[in-house]
Enzyme design. Structure first.
Site, PDB file in Angstrom:
ATOM      1  N   PHE A 140      94.105   7.121  79.650  1.00 25.62           N
ATOM      2  CA  PHE A 140      93.531   7.301  78.317  1.00 25.62           C
ATOM      3  C   PHE A 140      92.025   7.357  78.449  1.00 25.62           C
ATOM      4  O   PHE A 140      91.395   6.364  78.823  1.00 25.62           O
ATOM      5  CB  PHE A 140      93.964   6.125  77.440  1.00 25.62           C
ATOM      6  CG  PHE A 140      93.588   6.210  75.984  1.00 25.62           C
ATOM      7  CD1 PHE A 140      94.416   6.848  75.077  1.00 25.62           C
ATOM      8  CD2 PHE A 140      92.431   5.600  75.519  1.00 25.62           C
ATOM      9  CE1 PHE A 140      94.101   6.882  73.728  1.00 25.62           C
ATOM     10  CE2 PHE A 140      92.102   5.629  74.173  1.00 25.62           C
ATOM     11  CZ  PHE A 140      92.937   6.279  73.272  1.00 25.62           C
ATOM     12  N   THR A 175      91.782   2.941  83.415  1.00 24.44           N
ATOM     13  CA  THR A 175      92.942   2.390  84.114  1.00 24.44           C
ATOM     14  C   THR A 175      93.960   3.492  84.384  1.00 24.44           C
ATOM     15  O   THR A 175      94.220   4.337  83.531  1.00 24.44           O
ATOM     16  CB  THR A 175      93.576   1.273  83.278  1.00 24.44           C
ATOM     17  OG1 THR A 175      92.632   0.209  83.121  1.00 24.44           O
ATOM     18  CG2 THR A 175      94.831   0.729  83.951  1.00 24.44           C
ATOM     19  N   CYS A 249      95.044   3.798  68.428  1.00 24.64           N
ATOM     20  CA  CYS A 249      95.665   3.503  69.732  1.00 24.64           C
ATOM     21  C   CYS A 249      95.128   2.195  70.294  1.00 24.64           C
ATOM     22  O   CYS A 249      95.882   1.358  70.814  1.00 24.64           O
ATOM     23  CB  CYS A 249      95.398   4.643  70.712  1.00 24.64           C
ATOM     24  SG  CYS A 249      96.012   6.261  70.205  1.00 24.64           S
ATOM     25  N   GLU A 374      88.770  -2.940  75.352  1.00 30.80           N
ATOM     26  CA  GLU A 374      89.417  -2.881  74.037  1.00 30.80           C
ATOM     27  C   GLU A 374      88.596  -3.596  72.969  1.00 30.80           C
ATOM     28  O   GLU A 374      89.125  -4.172  72.024  1.00 30.80           O
ATOM     29  CB  GLU A 374      90.839  -3.479  74.073  1.00 30.80           C
ATOM     30  CG  GLU A 374      91.688  -3.069  75.242  1.00 30.80           C
ATOM     31  CD  GLU A 374      92.136  -1.627  75.182  1.00 30.80           C
ATOM     32  OE1 GLU A 374      91.741  -0.917  74.242  1.00 30.80           O
ATOM     33  OE2 GLU A 374      92.869  -1.212  76.082  1.00 30.80           O
TER      34      GLU A 374
END
Length: 395
Positions: A140, A175, A249, A374
């Protein structure tokens, strides 16, 4: 209930939180715990020390066979698990290592979630079944070298060339990047920010690994380089324009972190508890000293309050009532408390706490990354500050 019928006190479940789980929840929890014990724990200290995960594609396929990839999604080979079950899986994997939970989380909560929610039916049919099985690993691409907390400033750009799109830019701290078969990449366009499904064998795409990490070493972390990557018109995710796409997301992934961080904390706490019972100084186990008992009591409080918070937010998600501010509440609290539990556990283990023979320092260094990705501490504080005051302090 009379005193004679009370259940015994379990130091590893002092609040009896297993009572909150139904048989299916327990089955998911126990399956993931056993897989991690068999396939990760015997090797993870060596992976961490070496900074690589041999056989990561095989691990992904095994997670796929367990239904752990995209497990909260429905259809297309996905398990359709409840939010609580997904959370329990995150907890058990991160109790083994944050890097392994990240493998599952980036696959399911970021890459697959983006395609499932915003993709066309053809895109879903093409990618999701193979990603659910672990045949194809996803990554992503949102964060950039100069734009992390402010993704609106991204420089990666997609321009139209006839019916095609041409992508140019760089993404950072990705990642699964170098082992992925597909990347979901967010880019600026003349229409606004759009998401693109990029096969990683496309000409102009490369994903060099990031070396010299002292955190998440049992995880693949890469840069994504897009050098005029040409994609067909149907590579764009058709159902979203703007930051709402990637941020939704991220919200799903942050929910998994709320649970996962408590897995790392539990592992560190249990290592300290076992050590305190066995380690003797001054002629007695150190667990018999008041200062050690105070540390263990405080860690147990924060660990199980964090798990209770995760359960509460999971039930809100299941009811369709979980707000982004509440996700920020959980991510900020649980990761911050997990790091403190690891640090306190290290003091109980003394010098042994820095050894990879024990999981404590590995979890502590991993959580430094989890604290940042995040959404940093500061960003989640500002999200809550805005929600509490009604005043936007971001700009």
């Amino acid at each position: 209930m009379s005193a004679g019928t009370l259940p015994s006190f379990d130091p590893r479940d002092p609040l009896g939180l297993d009572d909150l789980l139904d048989p299916e929840d327990l089955a998911v929890r126990d399956t993931m715990r056993q897989w991690a014990a068999d396939r990760v724990l015997p090797h993870v200290a060596d992976w961490f020390e070496r900074g690589e995960v041999p056989g990561i594609r095989e691990l992904a396929r095994e997670l796929g066979s367990l239904g752990a990839l995209g497990m909260s999604l429905t259809g297309y080979g996905c398990a359709g698990a409840s939010p609580i079950q997904y959370g329990l899986a995150c907890l058990e994997l991160e109790a083994a290592d944050s890097g392994i939970r990240s493998l599952m989380s980036v696959q399911g909560s970021l890459s697959m979630y983006a395609i499932h929610r915003f993709g066309s039916e053809e895109q879903k049919q093409r990618w999701l079944p193979r990603m659910a099985s672990g045949e194809v690993i996803g990554c992503f691409g949102l964060t950039e070298p100069d734009h992390g907390s402010d993704p609106a400033g991204m420089r990666t750009y997609a321009k139209r060339d006839g019916s095609d799109w041409v992508l140019t830019g760089r993404k950072m701290w990705i990642t699964n990047g170098s082992v992925a078969g597909v990347a979901v990449v967010w880019a600026r366009t003349d229409e606004g920010i759009r998401g693109f499904i990029v096969p990683t064998d496309a000409p102009g795409f490369s994903a060099p690994d990031i070396k010299h990490k002292w955190s998440l070493r049992a995880s693949v972390t890469s840069e994504l380089v897009l050098d005029e990557v040409r994609l067909p018109a149907d590579a764009v995710l058709p159902e979203v324009t703007g930051l709402r796409g990637p941020l939704s997301c991220l919200g799903h992934a942050r929910y998994g972190i709320i649970w996962g961080s408590m897995g790392a904390a539990r592992s560190a706490f249990e290592a300290a508890l076992d050590y305190a019972r066995d380690r003797e100084q001054f002629g007695r186990p150190i667990g018999g000293f008041q200062l050690t008992q105070a540390k263990l009591a405080d860690m147990a409080l924060e660990l199980h309050k964090g798990i209770l918070l995760a359960h509460h937010l999971g039930r809100r998600m299941a009811a369709g009532r979980l707000r982004p501010e509440q996700v920020s509440f959980g991510k900020l609290n649980n990761v911050r408390e997990a790091i403190e539990i690891c640090r306190t556990s290290r003091t109980i283990l003394g010098a042994n706490g820095i050894s990879l023979e024990y999981p404590v320092m590995r979890h502590a260094t991993n959580l430094e990354s989890v604290l940042t990705y995040e959404g940093t501490v500061e960003m989640h504080q500002l999200v809550l500050g805005k929600a509490l005051t009604g005043i936007d302090a971001f700009r």
